[in-house]
Motif scaffolding. Structure first.
Motif, PDB file in Angstrom:
ATOM      1  N   GLY A   1     103.329  64.667  67.813  1.00 19.89           N
ATOM      2  CA  GLY A   1     102.347  65.270  66.914  1.00 19.89           C
ATOM      3  C   GLY A   1     101.418  64.285  66.228  1.00 19.89           C
ATOM      4  N   TYR A   2     101.699  62.985  66.359  1.00 21.38           N
ATOM      5  CA  TYR A   2     100.765  61.984  65.819  1.00 21.38           C
ATOM      6  C   TYR A   2      99.629  61.745  66.830  1.00 21.38           C
ATOM      7  CZ  TYR A   2     103.481  61.252  61.647  1.00 21.38           C
ATOM      8  OH  TYR A   2     104.104  61.456  60.434  1.00 21.38           O
ATOM      9  N   ASP A   3      99.452  62.712  67.692  1.00 20.45           N
ATOM     10  CA  ASP A   3      98.372  62.724  68.678  1.00 20.45           C
ATOM     11  C   ASP A   3      97.798  64.134  68.631  1.00 20.45           C
ATOM     12  OD1 ASP A   3     101.067  63.369  69.605  1.00 20.45           O
ATOM     13  OD2 ASP A   3     100.236  63.648  71.612  1.00 20.45           O
ATOM     14  N   LEU A  47      97.482  63.217  57.593  1.00 20.47           N
ATOM     15  CA  LEU A  47      96.112  63.073  58.082  1.00 20.47           C
ATOM     16  C   LEU A  47      96.099  61.952  59.126  1.00 20.47           C
ATOM     17  CD1 LEU A  47      93.116  64.017  57.449  1.00 20.47           C
ATOM     18  CD2 LEU A  47      92.954  61.945  56.081  1.00 20.47           C
ATOM     19  N   VAL A  48      96.020  62.338  60.387  1.00 16.40           N
ATOM     20  CA  VAL A  48      96.095  61.342  61.474  1.00 16.40           C
ATOM     21  C   VAL A  48      94.694  61.191  62.053  1.00 16.40           C
ATOM     22  CG1 VAL A  48      97.309  60.667  63.577  1.00 16.40           C
ATOM     23  CG2 VAL A  48      98.413  62.208  61.942  1.00 16.40           C
ATOM     24  N   VAL A  49      93.918  60.286  61.475  1.00 20.20           N
ATOM     25  CA  VAL A  49      92.516  60.184  61.880  1.00 20.20           C
ATOM     26  C   VAL A  49      92.095  58.763  62.243  1.00 20.20           C
ATOM     27  CG1 VAL A  49      91.726  62.284  60.720  1.00 20.20           C
ATOM     28  CG2 VAL A  49      91.861  60.142  59.424  1.00 20.20           C
ATOM     29  N   ASN A  50      93.072  57.892  62.452  1.00 20.62           N
ATOM     30  CA  ASN A  50      92.714  56.630  63.090  1.00 20.62           C
ATOM     31  C   ASN A  50      92.434  56.901  64.564  1.00 20.62           C
ATOM     32  OD1 ASN A  50      92.696  53.601  63.485  1.00 20.62           O
ATOM     33  ND2 ASN A  50      94.351  54.211  64.883  1.00 20.62           N
ATOM     34  N   HIS A  51      93.121  57.943  65.075  1.00 21.99           N
ATOM     35  CA  HIS A  51      92.985  58.290  66.493  1.00 21.99           C
ATOM     36  C   HIS A  51      93.180  59.796  66.634  1.00 21.99           C
ATOM     37  CE1 HIS A  51      97.108  56.955  65.433  1.00 21.99           C
ATOM     38  NE2 HIS A  51      97.444  58.112  65.962  1.00 21.99           N
ATOM     39  N   THR A  52      92.789  60.320  67.777  1.00 18.58           N
ATOM     40  CA  THR A  52      93.106  61.711  68.114  1.00 18.58           C
ATOM     41  C   THR A  52      93.981  61.665  69.366  1.00 18.58           C
ATOM     42  OG1 THR A  52      91.286  62.000  69.681  1.00 18.58           O
ATOM     43  CG2 THR A  52      90.786  62.423  67.362  1.00 18.58           C
ATOM     44  N   ILE A  55     100.319  48.891  69.826  1.00 17.08           N
ATOM     45  CA  ILE A  55     101.544  48.835  69.022  1.00 17.08           C
ATOM     46  C   ILE A  55     102.709  49.453  69.805  1.00 17.08           C
ATOM     47  CG2 ILE A  55     102.560  49.767  66.865  1.00 17.08           C
ATOM     48  CD1 ILE A  55      99.518  49.301  65.792  1.00 17.08           C
ATOM     49  N   PHE A  56     102.390  50.246  70.801  1.00 17.06           N
ATOM     50  CA  PHE A  56     103.428  50.810  71.680  1.00 17.06           C
ATOM     51  C   PHE A  56     103.504  50.054  73.009  1.00 17.06           C
ATOM     52  CE2 PHE A  56     102.964  55.263  69.559  1.00 17.06           C
ATOM     53  CZ  PHE A  56     103.815  54.867  68.541  1.00 17.06           C
ATOM     54  N   SER A  57     103.227  48.754  72.983  1.00 18.02           N
ATOM     55  CA  SER A  57     103.350  47.858  74.138  1.00 18.02           C
ATOM     56  C   SER A  57     102.120  47.886  75.062  1.00 18.02           C
ATOM     57  CB  SER A  57     104.577  48.165  74.999  1.00 18.02           C
ATOM     58  OG  SER A  57     105.727  48.199  74.190  1.00 18.02           O
ATOM     59  N   MET A  75      98.249  59.493  54.753  1.00 15.11           N
ATOM     60  CA  MET A  75      97.220  59.091  55.719  1.00 15.11           C
ATOM     61  C   MET A  75      97.768  58.078  56.717  1.00 15.11           C
ATOM     62  SD  MET A  75      93.982  58.852  53.183  1.00 15.11           S
ATOM     63  CE  MET A  75      93.598  60.236  52.105  1.00 15.11           C
ATOM     64  N   ASP A  76      97.903  58.531  57.926  1.00 15.30           N
ATOM     65  CA  ASP A  76      98.492  57.743  59.002  1.00 15.30           C
ATOM     66  C   ASP A  76      97.646  56.496  59.325  1.00 15.30           C
ATOM     67  OD1 ASP A  76     100.595  57.834  61.138  1.00 15.30           O
ATOM     68  OD2 ASP A  76      98.836  57.795  62.435  1.00 15.30           O
ATOM     69  N   VAL A  77      98.312  55.362  59.458  1.00 15.68           N
ATOM     70  CA  VAL A  77      97.656  54.065  59.754  1.00 15.68           C
ATOM     71  C   VAL A  77      96.217  53.963  59.232  1.00 15.68           C
ATOM     72  CG1 VAL A  77      98.973  53.008  61.608  1.00 15.68           C
ATOM     73  CG2 VAL A  77      97.390  54.808  62.193  1.00 15.68           C
ATOM     74  N   ILE A  78      96.060  54.312  57.980  1.00 16.39           N
ATOM     75  CA  ILE A  78      94.715  54.327  57.419  1.00 16.39           C
ATOM     76  C   ILE A  78      94.153  52.897  57.347  1.00 16.39           C
ATOM     77  CG2 ILE A  78      95.275  54.170  54.939  1.00 16.39           C
ATOM     78  CD1 ILE A  78      92.856  56.736  56.507  1.00 16.39           C
ATOM     79  N   GLY A  87     115.920  52.008  66.213  1.00 15.89           N
ATOM     80  CA  GLY A  87     115.111  52.999  66.918  1.00 15.89           C
ATOM     81  C   GLY A  87     114.643  54.120  65.998  1.00 15.89           C
ATOM     82  N   ARG A  88     113.466  54.660  66.261  1.00 17.15           N
ATOM     83  CA  ARG A  88     112.926  55.727  65.412  1.00 17.15           C
ATOM     84  C   ARG A  88     113.687  57.046  65.593  1.00 17.15           C
ATOM     85  NH1 ARG A  88     106.444  55.704  65.784  1.00 17.15           N
ATOM     86  NH2 ARG A  88     106.846  56.539  67.860  1.00 17.15           N
ATOM     87  N   ASP A  89     114.324  57.212  66.762  1.00 14.99           N
ATOM     88  CA  ASP A  89     115.013  58.481  66.996  1.00 14.99           C
ATOM     89  C   ASP A  89     116.199  58.709  66.057  1.00 14.99           C
ATOM     90  OD1 ASP A  89     113.365  59.594  68.872  1.00 14.99           O
ATOM     91  OD2 ASP A  89     114.445  58.790  70.594  1.00 14.99           O
ATOM     92  N   ALA A 123     116.144  58.717  63.014  1.00 21.30           N
ATOM     93  CA  ALA A 123     115.672  59.566  61.912  1.00 21.30           C
ATOM     94  C   ALA A 123     115.275  60.947  62.417  1.00 21.30           C
ATOM     95  CB  ALA A 123     114.479  58.907  61.237  1.00 21.30           C
ATOM     96  N   ARG A 124     115.214  61.093  63.729  1.00 21.57           N
ATOM     97  CA  ARG A 124     114.610  62.300  64.288  1.00 21.57           C
ATOM     98  C   ARG A 124     115.625  63.272  64.857  1.00 21.57           C
ATOM     99  NH1 ARG A 124     109.196  59.465  66.983  1.00 21.57           N
ATOM    100  NH2 ARG A 124     108.517  58.538  65.021  1.00 21.57           N
ATOM    101  N   THR A 125     116.901  62.900  64.873  1.00 18.81           N
ATOM    102  CA  THR A 125     117.907  63.862  65.336  1.00 18.81           C
ATOM    103  C   THR A 125     117.890  65.045  64.368  1.00 18.81           C
ATOM    104  OG1 THR A 125     119.655  62.773  64.076  1.00 18.81           O
ATOM    105  CG2 THR A 125     119.371  62.069  66.361  1.00 18.81           C
TER     106      THR A 125
HETATM  107  C1  NOJ Z   1     102.473  55.919  62.143  1.00 22.17           C
HETATM  108  C2  NOJ Z   1     103.344  57.127  62.258  1.00 22.17           C
HETATM  109  O1  NOJ Z   1     104.193  57.180  61.148  1.00 22.17           O
HETATM  110  C3  NOJ Z   1     104.067  57.008  63.566  1.00 22.17           C
HETATM  111  O2  NOJ Z   1     105.092  57.951  63.707  1.00 22.17           O
HETATM  112  C4  NOJ Z   1     103.065  57.115  64.671  1.00 22.17           C
HETATM  113  O3  NOJ Z   1     103.693  56.848  65.901  1.00 22.17           O
HETATM  114  C5  NOJ Z   1     101.917  56.122  64.498  1.00 22.17           C
HETATM  115  N1  NOJ Z   1     101.468  56.002  63.148  1.00 22.17           N
HETATM  116  C6  NOJ Z   1     100.746  56.532  65.321  1.00 22.17           C
HETATM  117  O4  NOJ Z   1     100.144  57.658  64.767  1.00 22.17           O
END
Ligand code: NOJ
Length: 561
Positions: free
Chosen positions: A61-63, A98-103, A143-145, A198-201, A417-419, A421-423
């Motif tokens: 959902g961050y996309d 608010l995820v607006v660094n990217h769509t 940031i994701f390789s 605000m995500d990666v603002i 790992g981020r997962d 927190a996500r279980t």
């Molecule tokens: C930070 C978010 O918290 C993270 O979950 C996401 O993967 C990246 N920004 C990209 O939106």
């Protein structure tokens, strides 16, 4: 405008893992509505919802592919409006992500943008020609390789993405992009949303000359200082404030990757009219070896002194201007007691100890779903992780670069790992922990029969009620919100001790963050005070707050009387 957000405590919901109301194995908005009374009972004032907008879910959902509509599995806009209303009816507030660094690359803007070089949406994103040898425009990493650039056959250019290739970065230099963002913010705020995380603002302003990072060639792609704090960052945020935020009584918290204290002041100093507060990362890096090609996966042991130094730098750095967030967990971080503490025999004491350290500080506390019942990291095998960050990192550092063995990576993923927190949230000891009647989208934590909300609510001595009390104390004692902070015993390797001072009163926080006993002697100036204990996490309260032998993870907070 009033600064209500300074006195607030925030509860973060990761919607897909919170509560599933319709049996599809995926949390949803109606599920959240059903659990609002639970959140209210905890005592938090604000709910932060991780993204619920329409999205292909490449990054959960961050996309985002549509900022004005919900992702089907979460529900409809009507559900969202109802949620806003039900939150308000209970006297709480709700902020969105608010995820607006990217769509998403599936957003209509990007679909247009990639069609041709002269498409009106071309400049909504960053497109660059290849270098003369056909390679990427520069050596910036994702940031994701891998590279931050992906080649698009259609028009023969590369586009920029700081995260996955399905998350193209928006071009904030383009005024039309900024207008779109401000409009969508107003759309939701006019529906009653009380603010934004605000995500990666910190990355919205790019160094548009796109310089290569200097490199010793040990790494082909680099993530570093050019990825954040670009030249127009604060100008953009001030514009957003002028155009949107200043017209609402709202709360804002920016995820400010790459910021130090000076940068934090720029964001949060009230006179500058930007944001209320930011998330910083320095304390999240204390268990990472710096400058390793393996990034965050090169772990090192937890060190109480490093935690004290980092937290203290921020506590004192923003004491007189700006405002801190206080967090140990969120959807990107593992469970703190598994990461830095004890999630076995001493799980309950340890969870309360970390809670005391954090909630005694100055700033706005954030509780991440499940933290309030002491949820722990998952023991799922490497193959079962779902997160693209882990999958990409494994491919890069273990398979391609061979800078880490599989076993070392497994250990690091088990910690960080981020997962974890996500279980799914653990509601009870029944099937699928009461999260869903269907098959959960991600494997449940195997310890759900021991650790769950029902158990926590039935046990008067639970972690849940400890958090509830910490929140009540913050409401009752303004010193917890506004008091100055001063670290004591800075060299003690086990005890985290600090005082807060406000209007002639002192608050003393003493926490043993180790599995050993620890002898505590307060400095002389505190011995002459009389103290009342406000909260502690062992059945027997210490007789003397200024001199005691602390049991493993013992935590005590007291106020001068
Ligand atoms: C930070 C978010 O918290 C993270 O979950 C996401 O993967 C990246 N920004 C990209 O939106």
């Amino acid at each position: 405008m009033s600064e209500w957000w300074k006195e607030a405590v925030v509860y973060q919901i990761y919607p897909r893992s919170f509560y599933d109301s319709n049996g599809d194995g995926f949390g949803d908005l109606q599920g959240i509505i059903k659990k609002l009374d639970y959140i209210k009972r905890l005592g938090t004032d604000v709910i932060w919802l991780s993204p619920v907008f329409d999205s292909p879910q490449d990054d959960n959902g961050y996309d985002i592919s549509d900022y004005r509509n919900m992702y089907e599995k979460f529900g409809t806009n009507e559900d969202m409006f109802q949620l806003i209303d039900e939150v308000h009816q209970r006297g709480m507030k709700i902020i969105m992500d608010l995820v607006v660094n990217h769509t998403s690359d599936e957003h209509a803007w990007f679909a247009e943008s990639r069609k041709s070089k002269d498409n009106p949406y071309r400049d909504y994103y960053f497109w660059k020609d290849p270098k003369s040898d056909g390679s990427e425009p520069n050596n910036w990493g994702s940031i994701f390789s891998g590279s931050a650039w992906t080649f698009d056959e259609g028009t023969g250019q590369y586009y920029l993405h700081y995260f996955s290739k399905k998350q193209p970065d928006l071009n904030w230099e383009n005024e039309a992009v900024r207008r779109e963002v401000y409009d969508l913010m107003k759309f939701w705020m006019d529906k009653g949303v009380d603010g934004w995380r605000m995500d990666v603002i910190g990355s919205i302003s790019k160094h548009t000359d796109f310089p290569d990072y200097e490199t010793d060639n040990s790494r082909s792609h680099i993530v570093g200082r050019y990825h954040s704090n670009g030249p127009r960052l604060h100008e953009f945020i001030q514009e957003m404030n002028r155009e949107v935020l200043s017209h609402y009584d709202c709360m804002t918290v920016g995820e400010a990757n790459g910021s130090d204290i000076e940068e934090a002041k720029k964001y949060t100093d009230a006179g500058r009219q930007e944001l209320n507060m930011i998330f910083t990362f320095e304390h999240m890096d204390i268990d990472t070896e710096q400058n390793s090609p393996n990034g965050k996966w090169q772990i090192k042991p937890f060190d109480v002194i490093a935690l004290k130094q980092t937290m203290t730098r921020w506590q004192t750095g923003l004491m007189n201007s700006g405002w801190n967030t206080l967090y140990f967990e969120n959807h990107d971080q593992p469970r703190v007691i598994s990461r830095w503490g004890n999630d076995g025999e001493l799980r309950k004491q340890c969870a309360k100890a970390f809670a005391t350290v954090l909630h005694g500080m100055k700033g706005t506390p954030f509780i991440y779903q499940g933290e309030e019942i002491g949820m722990v990291n998952s023991d799922m095998p490497l193959e079962m992780y779902d997160d693209l960050e882990i999958k990409n990192a494994y491919r890069e550092v273990v398979i391609e670069n061979k800078t880490m063995t599989k076993e070392d990576f497994r250990k690091a993923a088990a910690k960080k790992g981020r997962d974890h927190a996500r279980t799914p949230m653990q509601w009870d000891a029944g099937k699928h922990a009461g999260f869903t009647a269907g098959d959960p989208w991600l494997a449940l934590n195997s310890r759900y029969q021991e650790i769950n909300v029902k158990e926590s609510l039935e046990d008067q001595d639970s972690i849940f009620y400890y958090y509830q009390k910490l929140i009540q104390l913050r409401k009752q004692y303004k010193i917890m919100v506004y008091g100055d902070y001063q670290l004591l015993l800075e060299d003690d390797p086990r005890i985290y001790c600090y005082i807060r001072k406000y209007q002639g009163k002192k608050l003393l926080v003493v926490v043993n963050l180790s599995e050993d006993k620890a002898q505590f002697e307060a400095p002389p100036e505190l011995i002459h005070e009389r103290w009342k204990i406000l909260i502690s996490n062992y059945p027997q309260e210490p007789a003397d707050l200024t001199g005691m032998c602390l049991a493993p993870y013992e935590a005590v907070m007291g106020i001068s009387i």
